[in-house]
Design a protein around this motif. Structure first.
Motif, PDB file in Angstrom:
ATOM      1  N   HIS A 172       1.338  15.973  17.650  1.00  0.00           N
ATOM      2  CA  HIS A 172       2.479  15.760  16.748  1.00  0.00           C
ATOM      3  C   HIS A 172       1.992  15.371  15.348  1.00  0.00           C
TER       4      HIS A 172
ATOM      5  N   HIS B 166      -1.010  17.990  24.053  1.00  0.00           N
ATOM      6  CA  HIS B 166      -1.159  16.779  23.233  1.00  0.00           C
ATOM      7  C   HIS B 166      -2.327  15.926  23.720  1.00  0.00           C
TER       8      HIS B 166
ATOM      9  N   HIS C 105       0.874  16.321  28.301  1.00  0.00           N
ATOM     10  CA  HIS C 105       0.638  15.048  27.613  1.00  0.00           C
ATOM     11  C   HIS C 105      -0.345  14.170  28.381  1.00  0.00           C
TER      12      HIS C 105
HETATM   13 FE    FE Z   1       5.043  18.597  22.578  1.00  0.00          FE
END
Ligand code: FE
Ligand code: AMP
Ligand code: ZN
Ligand code: FE
Length: 281
Positions: free
Chosen positions: A38, A8, A248
């Protein structure tokens, strides 16, 4: 070959810009990385430009939030046509619902603590897909919690009075739309129970009948026993078994390359897809 198929950027709830993420992927010794923000493809352009200058190949994807029998599930979609109207319509609706939901959560939190929507805007990149991690960062900014993990444990988890759900399309419809767009649908962290309710084996069967092509087996939120169970399940049905970091950036402990996908599985994904892997690497 070191292949990580789930990351991400700031275009959703990661902390690296897509370009920066590609540079870090090189530093982590990866050969292939997938960008799977996302509910958006907005990071594809920046990541694509970056890998033209780097020894890295990029799998363009997304992690699409879906619902099945009322359970929230994440579907990784790889190498689909980003012009797909059905997919873009579903993701746009999800993003709008995520915005409304985050505003409602902040409104509820603000009754008990000093946090505002302005704080969320201060921590999120303009245009990013908004999620609870941004609300968590706003709480950190305000000194209410020390980090994202604490924000989730104390205030943002699914059973919290501040939790609000958001709209998501049906998994079966998303799977069909990904396949129609020439992409490869893989269920993300299928048994990660710490996030809330998960599907059972009969549900997995139903999704496989609907066109699901793989399962993200190797993920830090799966125990060795769960990995074994899912591996066997995939092998018996001829589904692809992937592994990834779910990186992330600074927001989570997940490190690039901490779980990997085999070259053979990547080749199968590419063979099923209409879009190419990009980059010179
Ligand atoms: Fe994820
Ligand atoms: P949302 O889609 O807004 O409900 O937020 C879910 C996202 O929050 C997941 O995709 C994870 O990236 C992140 N997340 C879930 N649990 C945690 C946690 N305990 N600590 C940090 N991030 C988390
Ligand atoms: Zn996330
Ligand atoms: Fe996920």
């Amino acid at each position: 070959m070191r292949i990580d198929l789930h990351t991400h950027s700031v275009n959703s709830d990661g902390t690296d810009h897509p370009q920066e993420l590609m540079v870090r992927a090189v530093a982590a010794g990866l050969d292939v990385v997938a960008l799977t923000d996302h509910d958006t493809t907005s990071g594809w352009a920046g990541a694509t430009a970056a890998v033209e200058e780097l020894p890295m190949r990029l799998v363009r994807g997304a992690e699409i939030t879906c619902s099945h029998r009322g359970v929230s599930v994440h579907l990784l979609a790889y190498l689909f046509d980003p012009a797909s109207e059905s997919l873009q319509t579903m993701m746009t609706r999800s993003r709008h619902s995520r915005d409304d939901r985050a505003r409602t959560m902040v409104e509820l939190l603000s009754r008990d603590m000093d946090v505002s929507w302005e704080d969320v805007r201060a921590v999120a990149e303009p245009g990013a897909t908004i999620g609870r991690p941004h609300v968590a960062d706003a709480l950190v900014l305000r000194g209410i919690v020390p980090d994202r993990s604490a924000a989730f444990t104390e205030l943002l988890h699914q059973d919290s009075p501040y939790y609000v759900p958001y709209w998501a399309p049906a998994a079966i419809e998303v799977i069909a739309a990904v396949v129609a767009a020439g992409g490869v649908p893989v269920l993300a962290h299928p048994l990660a129970r710490a996030r809330g309710e998960v599907l059972d084996l009969a549900d997995f069967e139903r999704l496989a009948e609907s066109g699901l092509m793989g399962m993200e087996v190797d993920h830090r939120e799966h125990t060795p026993a769960q990995r074994k169970l899912l591996t066997q399940w995939c092998t018996e049905r001829g589904l692809l078994r992937t592994g990834s970091s779910d990186y992330h950036g600074a927001g989570k402990p997940n490190q690039l390359g901490e779980n990997l996908t085999s070259e053979e599985v990547l080749n199968q994904i590419v063979a099923c897809a209409s879009q190419p892997v990009v980059g010179r690497g």
